[in-house]
Design an enzyme around this catalytic site. Structure first.
Site, PDB file in Angstrom:
ATOM      1  N   GLU A 179      -8.877  -9.550  17.022  1.00  0.00           N
ATOM      2  CA  GLU A 179      -7.836 -10.413  16.440  1.00  0.00           C
ATOM      3  C   GLU A 179      -8.437 -11.809  16.276  1.00  0.00           C
ATOM      4  O   GLU A 179      -9.138 -12.289  17.162  1.00  0.00           O
ATOM      5  CB  GLU A 179      -6.615 -10.449  17.370  1.00  0.00           C
ATOM      6  CG  GLU A 179      -5.597 -11.533  17.099  1.00  0.00           C
ATOM      7  CD  GLU A 179      -4.935 -11.453  15.728  1.00  0.00           C
ATOM      8  OE1 GLU A 179      -4.599 -10.364  15.266  1.00  0.00           O
ATOM      9  OE2 GLU A 179      -4.777 -12.533  15.104  1.00  0.00           O
ATOM     10  N   ASP A 220      -4.557  -2.722  10.948  1.00  0.00           N
ATOM     11  CA  ASP A 220      -3.271  -3.227  10.450  1.00  0.00           C
ATOM     12  C   ASP A 220      -3.529  -4.602   9.835  1.00  0.00           C
ATOM     13  O   ASP A 220      -3.099  -5.625  10.375  1.00  0.00           O
ATOM     14  CB  ASP A 220      -2.291  -3.312  11.642  1.00  0.00           C
ATOM     15  CG  ASP A 220      -0.902  -3.771  11.231  1.00  0.00           C
ATOM     16  OD1 ASP A 220      -0.613  -3.818  10.023  1.00  0.00           O
ATOM     17  OD2 ASP A 220      -0.107  -4.090  12.145  1.00  0.00           O
ATOM     18  N   CYS A 256       0.784  -3.271   4.721  1.00  0.00           N
ATOM     19  CA  CYS A 256       1.998  -3.919   4.214  1.00  0.00           C
ATOM     20  C   CYS A 256       1.863  -4.243   2.736  1.00  0.00           C
ATOM     21  O   CYS A 256       2.773  -4.830   2.156  1.00  0.00           O
ATOM     22  CB  CYS A 256       2.333  -5.165   5.025  1.00  0.00           C
ATOM     23  SG  CYS A 256       1.019  -6.387   5.025  1.00  0.00           S
TER      24      CYS A 256
HETATM   25  C1  LIG Z   1      -0.113  -7.436   9.963  1.00  0.00           C
HETATM   26  S1  LIG Z   1      -0.549  -8.328  11.416  1.00  0.00           S
HETATM   27  C2  LIG Z   1      -0.671  -7.018  12.573  1.00  0.00           C
HETATM   28  C3  LIG Z   1      -0.614  -7.398  14.020  1.00  0.00           C
HETATM   29  C4  LIG Z   1      -0.412  -6.248  15.022  1.00  0.00           C
HETATM   30  N1  LIG Z   1      -1.193  -5.078  14.677  1.00  0.00           N
HETATM   31  C5  LIG Z   1       1.050  -5.881  15.165  1.00  0.00           C
HETATM   32  O1  LIG Z   1       1.461  -4.828  14.668  1.00  0.00           O
HETATM   33  O2  LIG Z   1       1.817  -6.655  15.758  1.00  0.00           O
HETATM   34  C6  LIG Z   1      -2.198  -8.758  11.059  1.00  0.00           C
HETATM   35  C7  LIG Z   1      -2.907  -9.483  12.170  1.00  0.00           C
HETATM   36  O3  LIG Z   1      -4.266  -9.677  11.760  1.00  0.00           O
HETATM   37  C8  LIG Z   1      -4.682 -10.976  12.109  1.00  0.00           C
HETATM   38  N2  LIG Z   1      -5.778 -11.269  11.172  1.00  0.00           N
HETATM   39  C9  LIG Z   1      -5.710 -11.696   9.892  1.00  0.00           C
HETATM   40  N3  LIG Z   1      -6.925 -11.730   9.333  1.00  0.00           N
HETATM   41  C10 LIG Z   1      -7.792 -11.290  10.278  1.00  0.00           C
HETATM   42  C11 LIG Z   1      -9.202 -11.079  10.306  1.00  0.00           C
HETATM   43  N4  LIG Z   1      -9.938 -11.312   9.235  1.00  0.00           N
HETATM   44  N5  LIG Z   1      -9.764 -10.606  11.438  1.00  0.00           N
HETATM   45  C12 LIG Z   1      -9.007 -10.380  12.542  1.00  0.00           C
HETATM   46  N6  LIG Z   1      -7.673 -10.561  12.579  1.00  0.00           N
HETATM   47  C13 LIG Z   1      -7.072 -11.003  11.469  1.00  0.00           C
HETATM   48  C14 LIG Z   1      -3.452 -11.826  12.013  1.00  0.00           C
HETATM   49  O4  LIG Z   1      -3.567 -12.974  12.819  1.00  0.00           O
HETATM   50  C15 LIG Z   1      -2.380 -10.857  12.500  1.00  0.00           C
HETATM   51  O5  LIG Z   1      -2.219 -10.943  13.893  1.00  0.00           O
END
Ligand SMILES: C[S@@+](CC[C@H](N)C(=O)[O-])C[C@H]1O[C@@H](n2cnc3c(N)ncnc32)[C@H](O)[C@@H]1O
Length: 403
Positions: A287, A332, A359
């Site tokens: 994350e 995700d 999403c």
């Molecule tokens: C759609 S959310 C999903 C979070 C978790 N799986 C949940 O269901 O609660 C996407 C997550 O990816 C993180 N994120 C966005 N871009 C990212 C990246 N390049 N590498 C790692 N994390 C990332 C965001 O901060 C967010 O917490």
């Protein structure tokens, strides 16, 4: 027979057309004199008069303002702020709830064939269908970001505009958010007001993004989660459990396996994977947001076989901070999807199964294409209406290596 127009169609011109299939983005596709028109506030099959809102080379955008031949799926929008030129928050208030599911199913299918390059037969075999979550089409949204205009009035934005439409109620907001004293006062010092109503009954109002975040408690998987009010959490009350259930069912993690939870946020999927693989297995969560990393560390402390890696997924994989072999992967990503390099790393990771929670159907379909180009297949797909009244949807795909 009417002659084809040769002069260009201009903004704010009224045009009459028959509307075709829905497309990703909350509109239907129509054609006028060979030109593509993306029409909002209409339904497939309707004959409408539409006001042209944008002229681009190759396509127009328009709002249906008079319905000459309505679809049987048309309903009166329950929200007084929905409709052409008003609040842009909901795209499908004029669509009967069962037809919203059919709309989203059609969009998911179309994205998989056009961008994912699956054949119609392959999509048929997947039995793609977007299904409703419990709770009905209104009162579901547990996180709402209102925008404040220059006069301090709070509201929501018009479609594709920075213009604020002041509102006194948002029908899709959770009742606990509707009850907050936010819309009945001015916010002269704020650009936006963030509101949260958590699954455990906490509420938060953040006068400004970046202000000291409050924490709220959420409930999922039999656990209580304490997270920052601005930390990512699913906005539909039934979404977290539904998506975890689908992932576990499709991926089937086993005791002793190694698992990755990429884009892991506060660790929802990591906790579910950790319980399945048990202390003899291992879960690596990646994350990038510091508040997500802190929430995962705070909430998963009782599962010491989960490692939290604070990094961008692309970087963690490219620099081999996270490296295979791994047995199962859950990813995700945000709306932009994972992208070709991440997908290529996953296909080379040794994983026996990848569960992809998406999403955005367009970026999901593009990533599915990369999986297929690397010899993997989309074996199962489930769609969920986590965002009723809007064009958004969530889906969970199971990707498997061909051999
Ligand atoms: C759609 S959310 C999903 C979070 C978790 N799986 C949940 O269901 O609660 C996407 C997550 O990816 C993180 N994120 C966005 N871009 C990212 C990246 N390049 N590498 C790692 N994390 C990332 C965001 O901060 C967010 O917490």
């Amino acid at each position: 027979m009417t002659a084809e127009r040769t002069d260009p169609i201009g903004e704010e011109e009224r045009i009459t057309l028959t509307v075709g299939a829905p497309a990703h983005g909350g509109h239907c596709v129509a054609r006028l004199d060979g030109q593509v028109v993306f029409v909002r506030h209409a339904l497939p099959g309707e004959r409408v008069t539409a006001l042209v809102t944008e002229v681009h080379s190759g396509y127009l955008r328009a709002d249906a303002i008079e319905i000459l031949e309505p679809s049987p799926d048309r309903v009166a929008a329950p929200c007084p702020y929905a409709g052409p030129g008003r609040c842009g928050g909901c795209d499908l208030q004029h669509v009967a709830p069962p037809a919203q599911l059919a709309w989203k199913t059609a969009v998911l299918r179309e994205q998989l064939t056009r961008l994912g390059k699956l054949s119609e037969d392959e999509v048929d075999a997947l039995g793609v269908a977007v299904t409703a979550l419990p709770g009905g089409p209104t009162g579901w949204r547990t996180r709402v970001r209102y925008t404040v205009d220059a006069a301090g009035r709070v509201g929501l934005l018009k479609h594709r505009s920075h213009e604020v439409v002041p509102i006194d109620r948002c029908l899709i907001a959770h009742p606990a958010i509707q009850a907050l004293p936010v819309l009945d006062r001015a916010w002269p010092a704020a650009d936006a007001v963030e509101t949260v109503a958590s699954g455990e009954g906490d509420v938060a109002v953040l006068p400004q993004p970046g202000a000291q975040p409050a924490t709220v408690r959420e409930r999922a998987l039999g656990r209580t989660w304490t997270i920052g009010a601005e930390t990512f959490w699913q906005v539909h009350p039934a979404a977290a459990e539904t998506l975890v259930g689908a992932v576990l069912d499709l991926v089937g993690p086993r005791a002793g396996e190694r698992a990755w939870d990429l884009y892991g946020g506060a660790g929802l999927f990591a906790a579910a994977l950790a319980e399945r693989v048990g202390p003899g297995g291992r879960v690596t969560l990646v994350e990038s947001a510091p508040d997500g990393v802190a929430a995962a560390r705070d909430n998963l402390g009782d599962l010491p076989w989960v490692e939290v890696v604070p990094a961008r997924v692309e970087t963690a994989l490219a620099r081999r901070r996270v490296a295979g072999p791994v047995d199962v992967v859950v990813l995700d990503p945000p709306r932009t999807g994972a992208g070709a390099r991440v997908v290529e790393s996953l296909t080379a990771s040794g994983a026996r199964a990848v569960g992809y929670v998406a999403c955005d159907p367009a970026s999901f379909a593009r990533d599915v294409r990369t999986f297929r180009d690397r010899g993997w297949r989309l074996a199962e797909l489930r769609g969920y209406d986590c965002f009723p009244m809007t064009h958004h949807l969530e889906c969970v795909g199971l990707l498997l290596p061909e051999s």
